[in-house]
Design an enzyme around this catalytic site. Structure first.
Site, PDB file in Angstrom:
ATOM      1  N   ASP A  89       0.792  -1.058  -0.062  1.00  0.00           N
ATOM      2  CA  ASP A  89       0.170  -0.020  -0.074  1.00  0.00           C
ATOM      3  C   ASP A  89       0.812   1.317   0.000  1.00  0.00           C
ATOM      4  OD1 ASP A  89      -2.753  -0.425  -0.023  1.00  0.00           O
ATOM      5  OD2 ASP A  89      -3.014  -0.975   2.182  1.00  0.00           O
ATOM      6  N   GLU A 186     -13.734  -2.506  -2.341  1.00  0.00           N
ATOM      7  CA  GLU A 186     -14.051  -2.840  -0.656  1.00  0.00           C
ATOM      8  C   GLU A 186     -15.406  -2.082  -0.182  1.00  0.00           C
ATOM      9  OE1 GLU A 186     -11.107  -1.163   1.795  1.00  0.00           O
ATOM     10  OE2 GLU A 186     -12.243  -1.579   3.754  1.00  0.00           O
TER      11      GLU A 186
HETATM   12  O1  KIV Z   1      -4.500  -2.299   4.028  1.00  0.00           O
HETATM   13  C1  KIV Z   1      -5.388  -3.002   3.761  1.00  0.00           C
HETATM   14  O2  KIV Z   1      -5.548  -3.918   4.702  1.00  0.00           O
HETATM   15  C2  KIV Z   1      -6.223  -2.927   2.778  1.00  0.00           C
HETATM   16  C3  KIV Z   1      -7.444  -4.013   2.808  1.00  0.00           C
HETATM   17  C4  KIV Z   1      -8.594  -3.779   1.978  1.00  0.00           C
HETATM   18  C5  KIV Z   1      -7.304  -5.133   2.576  1.00  0.00           C
HETATM   19  O3  KIV Z   1      -6.090  -2.330   1.875  1.00  0.00           O
END
Ligand code: KIV
Length: 269
Positions: A89, A186
């Site tokens: 991320d 999501e």
């Molecule tokens: O940061 C996270 O865990 C996500 C979830 C939606 C899987 O982005």
């Protein structure tokens, strides 16, 4: 059990999995040991989620997570992964500003071991998706409930009901056109997620988005029954199994054979 395709799973192979109707099993991990156990269970995608702010650091949201945190945890997870595709991320404010900063932060995550970065949002941010993709950084979009926007959304709520649905479909299409290689949906009603999944060539990976997505993802702690309040899309895969490793195998199997999620684990339109 190894990944169904070659190792490590590549970005183009994710698209092949969609074409062939093979479901993608994904889960979050934050350290090498859990990542290794997932990898050995045949997990296709391991996500170093900024959810680490909440489940590892004990923060109230993902907003305090820093680029340094994400690089550190991506390095840890990368050491445990052999077969899975590793996604990381981009934390709050690393992607929402100038493209050059987004590139620098995404590049650092790739150098830490990620094969793909995930970014929340679309609209004005789609330009940055195109910018990264054109520079050799595979991107997974993330729309619907985007936790980095929790203050704008007013809480962790289902997105895309009613007239909002058309907006999410348009976002999905623009992200795919910008070059995104996958799209996380999501907390989106299952019928809308099914329509979006059909309308784009890149795979959708759902969390609280129903069984018609091309893959599923869960936060590891949720899948192991940890934590307090359990949203309806969460299943405890450790319950009734003897080990964490069996829980991961059970999850991968359930995603692959369509046993997860069931309708009662999804949101209706
Ligand atoms: O940061 C996270 O865990 C996500 C979830 C939606 C899987 O982005």
């Amino acid at each position: 059990m190894n990944s169904p395709l070659s190792s490590p799973l590549t970005v183009p192979q994710l698209i092949v999995m969609k074409k062939e109707g093979r479901k993608i099993a994904a889960m979050t991990a934050y350290d090498a040991t859990f990542a290794r156990a997932m990898d050995e269970a045949g997990m296709d995608v391991i996500l170093v989620g900024d959810s680490l702010g909440m489940v590892v650091q004990g923060q109230k949201s993902t907003l305090p997570v820093t680029q340094t945190d994400m690089v550190y945890h991506t390095q840890c997870v990368a050491r445990g992964v052999t077969h899975a595709l590793l996604m990381a991320d981009m934390p709050f404010l690393t992607f929402q500003g100038p493209a050059a900063r987004a590139l620098e932060c995404a590049g650092a995550l790739m150098q830490a071991g990620a094969h793909m970065v995930k970014v929340e949002g679309a609209g004005v941010l789609t330009e940055n998706v195109a910018y990264l993709c054109a520079r050799g950084i595979p991107v997974c979009g993330h729309i619907g409930l985007t936790p980095q926007s929790v203050n704008t959304l007013g809480g962790y709520k289902v997105q895309g009901r009613g007239s909002q649905g058309a907006q999410l479909t348009a976002y999905a299409q623009e992200l795919a056109e910008a070059g995104a290689s996958a799209l996380l949906l999501e907390a989106v009603p299952a019928p809308l997620a099914a329509d979006i999944s059909q309308s784009i060539a890149i795979p959708t990976i759902g969390i609280g988005a129903g069984a018609s997505c091309d893959g599923q993802v869960l936060v590891m702690h949720d899948a192991l029954g940890l934590g307090g309040r359990r949203p309806r899309f969460v299943r405890d895969f450790l319950s009734g199994r003897g080990s964490i490793s069996e829980a991961f195998h059970g999850y991968v199997q359930a995603v692959r054979d369509g046993g997860f999620p069931m309708p009662e684990e999804s949101y209706s339109g």
